[in-house]
Write an enzyme that holds these catalytic residues in place. Structure first.
Site, PDB file in Angstrom:
ATOM      1  CG  ASP A   1     -30.232 -41.097 -49.595  1.00  0.00           C
ATOM      2  OD1 ASP A   1     -29.413 -40.609 -48.793  1.00  0.00           O
ATOM      3  OD2 ASP A   1     -30.250 -40.821 -50.816  1.00  0.00           O
TER       4      ASP A   1
ATOM      5  CG  ASP B   1     -26.574 -39.171 -46.861  1.00  0.00           C
ATOM      6  OD1 ASP B   1     -25.814 -39.774 -47.642  1.00  0.00           O
ATOM      7  OD2 ASP B   1     -27.439 -38.378 -47.246  1.00  0.00           O
ATOM      8  CD  GLU B   2     -26.517 -43.528 -50.951  1.00  0.00           C
ATOM      9  OE1 GLU B   2     -26.683 -44.243 -51.923  1.00  0.00           O
ATOM     10  OE2 GLU B   2     -25.716 -42.569 -50.924  1.00  0.00           O
TER      11      GLU B   2
END
Ligand SMILES: [Mg+2]
Length: 415
Positions: free
Chosen positions: A29, A124-125
């Site tokens: 993350d 973003d993960e």
């Protein structure tokens, strides 16, 4: 996506885990991703309170805040004006979503070097399965460390990760690792790792469940894990099973409900725009019953009912009614949708789509008993019996009066 299916099947539950299990699920993350990307071009702002989303006198919301701004209570989805009041000295920047997409792709390219099984779950993960990659990158912990270093070196963007036996524990671990950290939860340590955390830290547990659990005196994961599954199921329905599993660090893909639902909705688009009273009323009843059944399966009751009417030409109108008490009864809910429809429908125009949505969801049936308890009991019984029949024979077979005969001529989707 066959890779994702494999990923999920393999790590479905803790019970099936062999004794020699390794923690190979990595959740990566990025830390304050949008802010970090903006700071690549504004390095002088590092270590300062930065808010992305627009100026504090604009109408929009915060899309990201640096950790320094978060200390003042600023968080994403908060109105920019509120952020400006909480943290007036922050630097406010406009967002650039195309740029974030580009950097996300660069990160994904690095992730792909570490495992053939990568699932990006948001911009973003991502989850990676590092099992079987030892020859290339060493054991999972070494590979995770190498991966984080490579992301930081190549992109200069800070990130964190969690390494564990399940996706759920890996995600909680990466959150605990922030910023710029790596947390490894060894096999067998899952329960001990989760125990002291507040229940809200468990992915899928939102405000509604948190409140319901607090009312039962449950605040930590350890307390939740101590509750008998029968009790959870009695209070939360199907969601109770998921809670039981989550408290032990298990994933719960076998359940449709992996996260607390915020709203339940059903729409139907007519194959041909229509003005026909009978079709419209029976469709409304059908949609209302489907939504109610899902509501009950999730052990929830709803307070706000929203009707959507779309006319030809995509002209869409929504009307909502908030009840004084939450309900989960077909008859109550349908009556509200009927009156919203009667009140707001423009009879002169043909309708393309009807939709119903239930929100303001709460757990527990306690509030349901406040009004006319006898009638409610009778209705609940009837509804439960109908649900059982529906499960046995399929939804189309058992409906209360006046609802649509499935003719297969048009499409329907859930949101
Ligand atoms: Mg992030």
């Amino acid at each position: 996506m066959p890779e994702m299916a494999r990923f999920r099947a393999k790590h479905g539950s803790l019970e099936e885990r062999p004794d020699d299990a390794v923690a190979s699920i990595l959740h990566v993350d990025m830390d304050a991703f949008f802010v970090s990307v903006e700071l690549l071009e504004r390095p002088e702002l590092r270590g300062k309170a930065v808010v992305v989303g627009g100026r504090p006198d604009q109408r929009g919301v915060v899309t990201a805040a640096s950790y320094e701004a978060r200390k003042f209570g600023v968080h994403s989805a908060m109105p920019l004006r509120t952020a400006g009041k909480l943290c007036p000295h922050a630097v406010f920047l406009d967002g650039h979503h195309e740029k974030y997409g580009l950097w996300s792709d660069r990160v994904a390219t690095i992730l792909a070097k570490f495992s053939p099984i990568v699932e990006m779950v948001s911009i973003d993960e991502a989850y990676l399965d590092l099992a079987g990659t030892e020859r290339l990158h060493g054991p999972p912990l070494a590979a995770a460390d190498k991966l984080l270093r490579m992301i930081t070196r190549t992109t200069e963007l800070p990130c964190s990760a969690g390494l564990a036996t399940t996706r759920l524990v890996a995600k909680v671990a990466s959150d605990q690792a922030k910023p710029r950290g790596l947390v490894w939860v060894a096999p067998g340590q899952e329960a001990g790792f989760l125990a002291p955390l507040p229940v809200r830290k468990i992915p899928g547990i939102g405000e509604v469940t948190e409140r319901a659990l607090r009312a039962l005196g449950i605040e930590t994961v350890e307390q939740l894990a101590a509750v008998a599954p029968e009790k959870l199921e009695k209070i939360f329905g199907q969601w109770g099973d998921a809670l039981y599993r989550k408290a032990r660090g298990g994933d719960s893909y076998e359940f449709v409900i992996d996260a607390e639902p915020k709203s339940i909705s059903h729409n139907h688009t007519f194959g041909e725009d229509t003005n026909d009273d009978e079709s419209l009323h029976s469709l409304l009843s059908h949609l209302s019953q489907k939504a109610c059944k899902r509501l009950r399966e999730a052990g929830l009751a709803a307070r706000t009912l929203t009707l959507t009417i779309r006319y030809a030409g995509f002209d869409t109108h929504t009307r909502a009614k908030t009840l004084s008490e939450p309900t989960r009864l077909d008859a109550d809910i349908f009556r509200v949708f009927q009156s919203l429809f009667a009140e707001h429908r423009d009879r002169k125009r043909k309708i393309r789509l009807l939709g119903v949505a239930l929100s303001g969801l709460t757990h527990g049936a306690a509030q349901l008993d406040l009004l006319d308890p006898e009638r409610r009991e009778r209705m609940e019984k009837l509804t439960r019996a109908a649900d059982k029949l529906r499960d046995r024979f399929g939804f189309g077979k058992v409906q209360f009066g006046g609802s649509l005969r499935a003719d297969g001529s048009s499409s329907e989707h859930e949101e």
